[in-house]
Each structure stands twice: as C-alpha cells, then as structure tokens.
Design a protein around this motif. Structure first.
Motif, PDB file in Angstrom:
ATOM      1  N   LEU A 289       0.798  -1.221   0.000  1.00 31.25           N
ATOM      2  CA  LEU A 289       0.000   0.000   0.000  1.00 31.25           C
ATOM      3  C   LEU A 289       0.836   1.280   0.000  1.00 31.25           C
ATOM      4  O   LEU A 289       0.303   2.372   0.182  1.00 31.25           O
ATOM      5  CB  LEU A 289      -0.937  -0.002   1.216  1.00 31.25           C
ATOM      6  N   SER A 290       2.114   1.157  -0.241  1.00 33.90           N
ATOM      7  CA  SER A 290       2.986   2.329  -0.241  1.00 33.90           C
ATOM      8  C   SER A 290       2.618   3.312  -1.352  1.00 33.90           C
ATOM      9  O   SER A 290       2.381   2.924  -2.506  1.00 33.90           O
ATOM     10  CB  SER A 290       4.442   1.896  -0.422  1.00 33.90           C
ATOM     11  N   ASN A 291       2.579   4.590  -1.008  1.00 35.58           N
ATOM     12  CA  ASN A 291       2.329   5.628  -2.011  1.00 35.58           C
ATOM     13  C   ASN A 291       3.404   5.647  -3.083  1.00 35.58           C
ATOM     14  O   ASN A 291       3.142   6.024  -4.235  1.00 35.58           O
ATOM     15  CB  ASN A 291       2.262   7.005  -1.344  1.00 35.58           C
ATOM     16  N   TRP A 292       4.627   5.266  -2.717  1.00 34.13           N
ATOM     17  CA  TRP A 292       5.746   5.327  -3.658  1.00 34.13           C
ATOM     18  C   TRP A 292       5.593   4.333  -4.797  1.00 34.13           C
ATOM     19  O   TRP A 292       6.263   4.459  -5.824  1.00 34.13           O
ATOM     20  CB  TRP A 292       7.062   5.085  -2.923  1.00 34.13           C
TER      21      TRP A 292
ATOM     22  N   GLY B  85       8.460  18.331  -7.686  1.00 39.31           N
ATOM     23  CA  GLY B  85       8.178  19.603  -7.032  1.00 39.31           C
ATOM     24  C   GLY B  85       6.875  20.241  -7.446  1.00 39.31           C
ATOM     25  O   GLY B  85       6.567  21.367  -7.026  1.00 39.31           O
ATOM     26  N   GLN B  86       6.080  19.547  -8.249  1.00 43.11           N
ATOM     27  CA  GLN B  86       4.794  20.084  -8.667  1.00 43.11           C
ATOM     28  C   GLN B  86       3.790  20.103  -7.518  1.00 43.11           C
ATOM     29  O   GLN B  86       2.845  20.889  -7.519  1.00 43.11           O
ATOM     30  CB  GLN B  86       4.240  19.265  -9.837  1.00 43.11           C
ATOM     31  N   LYS B  87       3.999  19.207  -6.566  1.00 48.66           N
ATOM     32  CA  LYS B  87       3.122  19.149  -5.401  1.00 48.66           C
ATOM     33  C   LYS B  87       3.948  19.236  -4.134  1.00 48.66           C
ATOM     34  O   LYS B  87       4.957  18.539  -3.987  1.00 48.66           O
ATOM     35  CB  LYS B  87       2.310  17.846  -5.391  1.00 48.66           C
ATOM     36  N   ILE B  88       3.555  20.108  -3.223  1.00 43.50           N
ATOM     37  CA  ILE B  88       4.218  20.253  -1.932  1.00 43.50           C
ATOM     38  C   ILE B  88       3.256  19.756  -0.849  1.00 43.50           C
ATOM     39  O   ILE B  88       2.118  20.231  -0.758  1.00 43.50           O
ATOM     40  CB  ILE B  88       4.596  21.716  -1.648  1.00 43.50           C
ATOM     41  N   ILE B  89       3.700  18.812  -0.067  1.00 42.99           N
ATOM     42  CA  ILE B  89       2.849  18.267   0.984  1.00 42.99           C
ATOM     43  C   ILE B  89       2.860  19.203   2.181  1.00 42.99           C
ATOM     44  O   ILE B  89       3.917  19.521   2.729  1.00 42.99           O
ATOM     45  CB  ILE B  89       3.329  16.866   1.409  1.00 42.99           C
ATOM     46  N   GLN B  90       1.689  19.617   2.597  1.00 43.46           N
ATOM     47  CA  GLN B  90       1.531  20.525   3.735  1.00 43.46           C
ATOM     48  C   GLN B  90       0.987  19.804   4.965  1.00 43.46           C
ATOM     49  O   GLN B  90       1.269  20.201   6.097  1.00 43.46           O
ATOM     50  CB  GLN B  90       0.588  21.678   3.362  1.00 43.46           C
ATOM     51  N   ASP B  91       0.213  18.768   4.753  1.00 43.50           N
ATOM     52  CA  ASP B  91      -0.438  18.060   5.853  1.00 43.50           C
ATOM     53  C   ASP B  91       0.522  17.063   6.503  1.00 43.50           C
ATOM     54  O   ASP B  91       1.141  16.240   5.814  1.00 43.50           O
ATOM     55  CB  ASP B  91      -1.674  17.320   5.326  1.00 43.50           C
ATOM     56  N   GLU B  92       0.661  17.124   7.821  1.00 46.03           N
ATOM     57  CA  GLU B  92       1.601  16.274   8.536  1.00 46.03           C
ATOM     58  C   GLU B  92       1.234  14.795   8.426  1.00 46.03           C
ATOM     59  O   GLU B  92       2.106  13.933   8.259  1.00 46.03           O
ATOM     60  CB  GLU B  92       1.676  16.680  10.011  1.00 46.03           C
TER      61      GLU B  92
ATOM     62  N   GLU C  85      -0.366  13.295   6.008  1.00 42.62           N
ATOM     63  CA  GLU C  85      -0.054  12.829   4.659  1.00 42.62           C
ATOM     64  C   GLU C  85       1.451  12.625   4.504  1.00 42.62           C
ATOM     65  O   GLU C  85       1.902  11.634   3.917  1.00 42.62           O
ATOM     66  CB  GLU C  85      -0.553  13.828   3.616  1.00 42.62           C
ATOM     67  N   ALA C  86       2.218  13.551   5.050  1.00 44.03           N
ATOM     68  CA  ALA C  86       3.676  13.435   4.980  1.00 44.03           C
ATOM     69  C   ALA C  86       4.149  12.172   5.691  1.00 44.03           C
ATOM     70  O   ALA C  86       5.060  11.473   5.212  1.00 44.03           O
ATOM     71  CB  ALA C  86       4.323  14.669   5.596  1.00 44.03           C
ATOM     72  N   TRP C  87       3.523  11.859   6.824  1.00 44.30           N
ATOM     73  CA  TRP C  87       3.919  10.669   7.577  1.00 44.30           C
ATOM     74  C   TRP C  87       3.631   9.400   6.775  1.00 44.30           C
ATOM     75  O   TRP C  87       4.421   8.450   6.793  1.00 44.30           O
ATOM     76  CB  TRP C  87       3.194  10.641   8.913  1.00 44.30           C
TER      77      TRP C  87
ATOM     78  N   TYR D 104       9.382  -0.328   7.682  1.00 43.11           N
ATOM     79  CA  TYR D 104       7.962   0.012   7.696  1.00 43.11           C
ATOM     80  C   TYR D 104       7.505   0.125   9.146  1.00 43.11           C
ATOM     81  O   TYR D 104       7.988  -0.593  10.021  1.00 43.11           O
ATOM     82  CB  TYR D 104       7.151  -1.079   6.994  1.00 43.11           C
ATOM     83  N   THR D 105       6.600   1.039   9.389  1.00 42.66           N
ATOM     84  CA  THR D 105       5.956   1.110  10.694  1.00 42.66           C
ATOM     85  C   THR D 105       4.483   1.442  10.506  1.00 42.66           C
ATOM     86  O   THR D 105       4.128   2.245   9.640  1.00 42.66           O
ATOM     87  CB  THR D 105       6.610   2.163  11.610  1.00 42.66           C
ATOM     88  N   ASP D 106       3.648   0.782  11.293  1.00 45.18           N
ATOM     89  CA  ASP D 106       2.218   1.081  11.252  1.00 45.18           C
ATOM     90  C   ASP D 106       1.815   1.993  12.401  1.00 45.18           C
ATOM     91  O   ASP D 106       0.630   2.240  12.627  1.00 45.18           O
ATOM     92  CB  ASP D 106       1.386  -0.205  11.290  1.00 45.18           C
ATOM     93  N   LYS D 107       2.812   2.503  13.121  1.00 45.41           N
ATOM     94  CA  LYS D 107       2.511   3.408  14.225  1.00 45.41           C
ATOM     95  C   LYS D 107       2.007   4.745  13.684  1.00 45.41           C
ATOM     96  O   LYS D 107       2.542   5.267  12.706  1.00 45.41           O
ATOM     97  CB  LYS D 107       3.757   3.621  15.086  1.00 45.41           C
ATOM     98  N   PRO D 108       0.984   5.289  14.314  1.00 47.57           N
ATOM     99  CA  PRO D 108       0.411   6.549  13.827  1.00 47.57           C
ATOM    100  C   PRO D 108       1.302   7.739  14.127  1.00 47.57           C
ATOM    101  O   PRO D 108       2.219   7.665  14.968  1.00 47.57           O
ATOM    102  CB  PRO D 108      -0.912   6.648  14.585  1.00 47.57           C
ATOM    103  N   LEU D 109       1.022   8.833  13.471  1.00 49.35           N
ATOM    104  CA  LEU D 109       1.789  10.059  13.658  1.00 49.35           C
ATOM    105  C   LEU D 109       1.730  10.534  15.106  1.00 49.35           C
ATOM    106  O   LEU D 109       2.702  11.084  15.622  1.00 49.35           O
ATOM    107  CB  LEU D 109       1.263  11.153  12.722  1.00 49.35           C
ATOM    108  N   THR D 110       0.620  10.273  15.782  1.00 52.21           N
ATOM    109  CA  THR D 110       0.479  10.717  17.172  1.00 52.21           C
ATOM    110  C   THR D 110       1.525  10.078  18.075  1.00 52.21           C
ATOM    111  O   THR D 110       1.991  10.704  19.034  1.00 52.21           O
ATOM    112  CB  THR D 110      -0.923  10.389  17.705  1.00 52.21           C
ATOM    113  N   ASP D 111       1.920   8.830  17.772  1.00 51.41           N
ATOM    114  CA  ASP D 111       2.964   8.173  18.563  1.00 51.41           C
ATOM    115  C   ASP D 111       4.293   8.901  18.413  1.00 51.41           C
ATOM    116  O   ASP D 111       5.044   9.066  19.368  1.00 51.41           O
ATOM    117  CB  ASP D 111       3.131   6.720  18.132  1.00 51.41           C
ATOM    118  N   LEU D 112       4.573   9.324  17.184  1.00 50.18           N
ATOM    119  CA  LEU D 112       5.827  10.037  16.940  1.00 50.18           C
ATOM    120  C   LEU D 112       5.808  11.393  17.630  1.00 50.18           C
ATOM    121  O   LEU D 112       6.795  11.792  18.264  1.00 50.18           O
ATOM    122  CB  LEU D 112       6.042  10.218  15.439  1.00 50.18           C
ATOM    123  N   ILE D 113       4.685  12.113  17.538  1.00 44.53           N
ATOM    124  CA  ILE D 113       4.571  13.426  18.183  1.00 44.53           C
ATOM    125  C   ILE D 113       4.704  13.291  19.689  1.00 44.53           C
ATOM    126  O   ILE D 113       5.399  14.082  20.340  1.00 44.53           O
ATOM    127  CB  ILE D 113       3.223  14.075  17.815  1.00 44.53           C
ATOM    128  N   ARG D 114       4.058  12.273  20.256  1.00 43.60           N
ATOM    129  CA  ARG D 114       4.130  12.056  21.709  1.00 43.60           C
ATOM    130  C   ARG D 114       5.572  11.783  22.140  1.00 43.60           C
ATOM    131  O   ARG D 114       6.040  12.286  23.148  1.00 43.60           O
ATOM    132  CB  ARG D 114       3.217  10.893  22.099  1.00 43.60           C
TER     133      ARG D 114
END
Length: 250
Positions: A170-173, A185-192, A194-196, A227-237
C-alpha cells in the motif's frame, strides 16, 4: 556489473546469471575472460547445450539443464524469456547469488491508449526471479524510453524481496501517478499526516539522515525494518517527551 558477479561468487553467495540479448552473449563471455579472467558459459538454445569460454561444448540432457551451468557464471539470452520457452520456466526453479539483466529497459509494462498495462514477459520473469536472487543488478543506459513511469517498472523489480526500495503493497511510492508530482516539485505536501504516510512506508535507514535516525530511535524500529504502522500521534508524543514536554502535562 561483471565485477559484482565475480564478488558475489567469491563470497559464496551462489552462481551468477547474466541475462542479455542474444547478440551480446558472446561479447559478455569474451570480456569476462579477457578483462577479469572469469570463466563463464553461454547457453546455446538452438542445440540446448552450454559453451564454455574456450569454445568447448558441454552436452546436456535438454532444456532442463539450463539449471545446471558448468560454470559459476552463466550467460543466457533474454530472447528465451521473451519467447516464453521452457528454459525460462526452468530458470525460475532455482536460486542465484547474483542476477544481472542487461538492456533492462526492455522489461516494462504495456502503455498507451489501447495498452493493457500488463507486464511483458521479460518484466514478469524478472518480478518472479528477483526474490530468488541475493543480489540483483539492472543495467541500462536508457531506463526511460517514452514514459517516466517506465522507471517504476524497474524499481518494482528491485523492490521484490527488498521493500525498502518502494515499500510494501500500500505504499504511495509504488504509485507513480502520485509520486511523480512530489518528486518533481509540482506538489508540496503541507499536511503532517499525509507526509507521515509517505515517510513511513518505506522508512529510510537511520544512516540516511539524522532525522530518520531519531524517528527510528523514538519509535524503537529495528534497523532491518523499513515500515511502521505506528500513527503520527505516537511520533509526536515521543518527540514531546524527548523535549521535556509530555502531552499529559498541564
């Protein structure tokens, strides 16, 4: 590429298979011998025999003996794969230390208005043999012929059994239509969030950047896991704790 095959054999990784157009098989054999002193054998499909670097013919029992190269380095025409011969199927029954595909840009999916988008026989073969090789080398001077997405065909081959290249299913890449605008560079990701999602699959090695080193350390991700399935909130915490400002603090 030939040096890589030699190193792989010396390390005991297993035999090397060189796949190249029929017109280049003899050239590969001559250059391996003259420039590197490496013996090799070329499969002669018409007579179903191997020919060593001295021109001697090694008789076989037939097509199935393409699996039993008399040398540590075997050279086989990609024409056998394109034609869907029995030899191609027999090659998929064994493992290799190194597999080298010369003129790799010929392995690709069909594209165009009326195209099916399915991989051609050479690409399908490479997708199947890649997990059976310890080392895989794709050689081409023109990885993109008419469409930049052709590059993803080759990356997908490299990704077989090595999901640090493009990531898991399921990787976006693995979706060039989504990845190309970001890479150009046509698209700049602003949402955290989405970036994660782009960052975590595959997650780069810690040696790539201090940021990745920190992320892996904070989330306790093993060096050989990409690969990690941990959510962004885990990283922020985790980052908040490391900064001395736990999220539970008032």
């Amino acid at each position: 590429m030939a040096t890589a095959a030699m190193v792989g054999c010396l390390l005991g990784d297993g035999p090397a298979l060189i796949l190249t157009p029929a017109t280049l098989c003899q050239q590969w054999q001559v250059e391996l011998k003259d420039k590197l002193g490496l013996p090799s054998a070329v499969w002669l499909s018409a007579s179903k025999v191997w020919q060593d670097a001295g021109g001697h013919i090694i008789k076989t029992r037939g097509a199935e003996d393409i699996r039993r190269c008399p040398s540590q380095i075997g050279i086989v025409s990609t024409g056998l794969i394109v034609q869907g011969t029995a030899e191609a199927r027999f090659l998929l029954e064994r493992s290799f230390g190194t597999v080298i595909l010369d003129e790799a840009h010929k392995a690709r999916k069909s594209r165009g208005v009326a195209a099916s988008g399915e991989p051609n026989r050479l690409l399908q073969f490479m997708l199947e043999i890649a997990p059976r090789a310890t080392h895989l080398i794709l050689g081409t001077a023109t990885p993109v012929q008419t469409d930049v997405e052709e590059l993803w065909d080759l990356l997908e081959v490299l990704n077989q059994g090595a999901d640090h290249v493009l990531g898991r299913t399921l990787s976006n890449w693995r979706r060039p239509q989504a990845a190309i605008p970001i890479l150009t560079g046509q698209k700049i990701i602003q949402d955290e969030a989405e970036a994660w999602n782009w960052l975590r699959n595959p997650l780069p090695a810690r040696s790539e950047n201090t940021l990745f080193d920190q992320i892996r350390g904070d989330l306790a991700i093993k060096p050989d896991h990409f690969y990690t399935d941990k959510p962004l909130t885990d990283l922020i915490r985790s980052l908040e704790w490391n900064c001395g400002t736990p999220s539970s603090a008032g």
